[in-house]
Motif scaffolding. Structure first.
Motif, PDB file in Angstrom:
ATOM      1  N   THR A 209       2.079  -1.074  -4.168  1.00 31.86           N
ATOM      2  CA  THR A 209       3.058  -0.258  -3.449  1.00 31.86           C
ATOM      3  C   THR A 209       2.446   0.354  -2.201  1.00 31.86           C
ATOM      4  N   ASP A 210       1.174   0.659  -2.280  1.00 29.42           N
ATOM      5  CA  ASP A 210       0.489   1.195  -1.115  1.00 29.42           C
ATOM      6  C   ASP A 210       0.435   0.152   0.005  1.00 29.42           C
ATOM      7  N   ALA A 211       0.070  -1.059  -0.358  1.00 33.90           N
ATOM      8  CA  ALA A 211       0.015  -2.135   0.631  1.00 33.90           C
ATOM      9  C   ALA A 211       1.387  -2.341   1.257  1.00 33.90           C
ATOM     10  N   TYR A 212       2.397  -2.332   0.399  1.00 32.29           N
ATOM     11  CA  TYR A 212       3.774  -2.452   0.907  1.00 32.29           C
ATOM     12  C   TYR A 212       4.052  -1.380   1.945  1.00 32.29           C
ATOM     13  N   GLU A 213       3.763  -0.150   1.558  1.00 37.55           N
ATOM     14  CA  GLU A 213       4.073   0.994   2.421  1.00 37.55           C
ATOM     15  C   GLU A 213       3.346   0.894   3.759  1.00 37.55           C
ATOM     16  N   ARG A 214       2.068   0.552   3.712  1.00 43.30           N
ATOM     17  CA  ARG A 214       1.261   0.458   4.934  1.00 43.30           C
ATOM     18  C   ARG A 214       1.809  -0.602   5.870  1.00 43.30           C
ATOM     19  N   MET A 215       2.116  -1.755   5.290  1.00 42.37           N
ATOM     20  CA  MET A 215       2.630  -2.843   6.117  1.00 42.37           C
ATOM     21  C   MET A 215       3.985  -2.475   6.697  1.00 42.37           C
TER      22      MET A 215
END
Lengths: 229, 229
Positions: A209-215
DNA sequence: ACGGTGTTTACTGTCGGCTGTCGACTGCAT
DNA sequence: ATGCAGTCGACAGCCGACAGTAAACACCGT
């Protein structure tokens, strides 16, 4: 006749080739040439596209050109215009839609990549971020663009999802196309390095979810920067 | 000759029409007929597709059929097979990829819809949820499916994003196709009503990230249910 | 039997030409 | 001038025919 690449059909060709190579069908060659002509801007947006002209130009019949046109119409690069065809006319609305598509695809890709990415790819991504950093400091515009493209491609590819990859590859040239036409360059933002680094960190930590958010934030930032112009 | 819809070309047609109607091109008609034949399962996966057969079948020449084939190949419904074509052969991997594509598109759509959806659509969605509820209680399988499709379509359409909509419409029939081939039905889950309701609530509250999350979980739930079979 | 070599067959790729339609132009009547 | 019908050139849709090819088949010497 009919088996040499377009452009070689009259002049003949060298016999020094040491392998037998079968030319792609004329239709496929025509497809790539037309596509390239549109995306490179040699064919102006809105310009009428006349099958028979190009068939004559290449000394082939209209059939293969027609087949290429069918595909390009399906892809949206050509449009039917009453009677006839014209080159896709990009609009700001389209561009906006395209970026939201990017958000959908690439943010999801980051999410999936967090679970599937392999160490070698992570290493490549980290290298990429550093190369981008150097390009930014030296003001190497084309370098930034090419590293940026590679960064996003690496992530999408590491999902191993053929549909996401295919979708990505179909819209990526369009983004360059818009930038070519409308904007000078969208790489004035210097946050790119930090944002990429944040994505890589999330991927390395396997935080989906963090990767999603960052992207997501990264691409939306890009969008707002562009829209302000 | 050549200007009547396929299937009427020999029988003639009524002269009592009071408007002039232009027939779609033979290529377009062929496209729709072939597509329909594939998605309905009348053409088996992997079955060889022979242009000339269909041209004869419809009493037209191969040219329009070829143009239809070009588009279907580009869309992935037909595949080139050495010399020749065959009907797309679905795999479990494809299905999985497709569902991840759904996650990308529709979760993003929910997010955007939360900011753009209009009151009438919200009303329609609420009605839809209640109709779905009734269909579930009465065990109306086809009803559930059609309400479900409508639900997702309404949300994607309210993004007003043509690319998201186009993408959605291109994969939706494929999902039905997979269900037709592989699965009996994926509507055994009764949580569908609650999940849809949760999405609608988030949309009504204009909570973008919440809508995203609800839709994401809903579709992923669907996927895991299917994968367990 | 069997590997290897013609030969047939069934198909796709390509071609050139025909036809219908559209838009522009022309010339005539007002 | 202006409106209208007729004409013409340009182009897309479609067709029938031919050329090239890959796979199946038949043939052959071993």
């Amino acid at each position: 006749m009919g088996y040499f690449p377009i452009g070689l059909r009259k002049e003949g060709f060298s016999l020094t080739e040491d392998t037998i190579v079968r030319a792609k069908s004329l239709a496929q060659q025509a497809y790539h040439l037309i596509r390239e002509a549109i995306l490179s801007g040699r064919l102006q947006p809105g310009e009428r596209f006349i099958e028979s002209r190009w068939a004559m130009e290449w000394n082939i019949s209209r059939s293969p050109v027609r087949e290429a046109v069918r595909v390009l119409v399906a892809e949206g690069l050509l449009q039917e215009n009453g009677n006839g065809y014209e080159v896709f006319r990009p609009s700001l609305q389209d561009f906006h839609d395209l970026y939201e598509m990017r958000l959908a695809i690439e943010a999801m890709a980051a999410r999936l990549a967090a679970e599937r990415i392999k160490e070698p790819t992570l290493v490549k991504l980290q290298e990429n971020v550093e190369q981008t950093q150097r390009a930014v400091t030296t003001g190497d515009g084309p370098g930034i663009i090419s590293y940026n493209t590679e960064f996003h491609l690496l992530i999408v590819e590491s999902t191993n999802n053929s549909r996401l990859i295919h979708s990505f590859q179909s819209y990526t040239p369009l983004i360059d196309y818009y930038c070519l036409l409308v904007l000078t360059l969208n790489q004035q933002q210097t946050d790119i390095v930090a944002e990429h680094q944040a994505v890589v960190d999330a991927l390395r930590a396997k935080q989906a979810t963090d990767a999603y958010e960052r992207m997501f934030l990264h691409i939306r930032h890009d969008l707002t920067v562009i829209e302000r112009m």
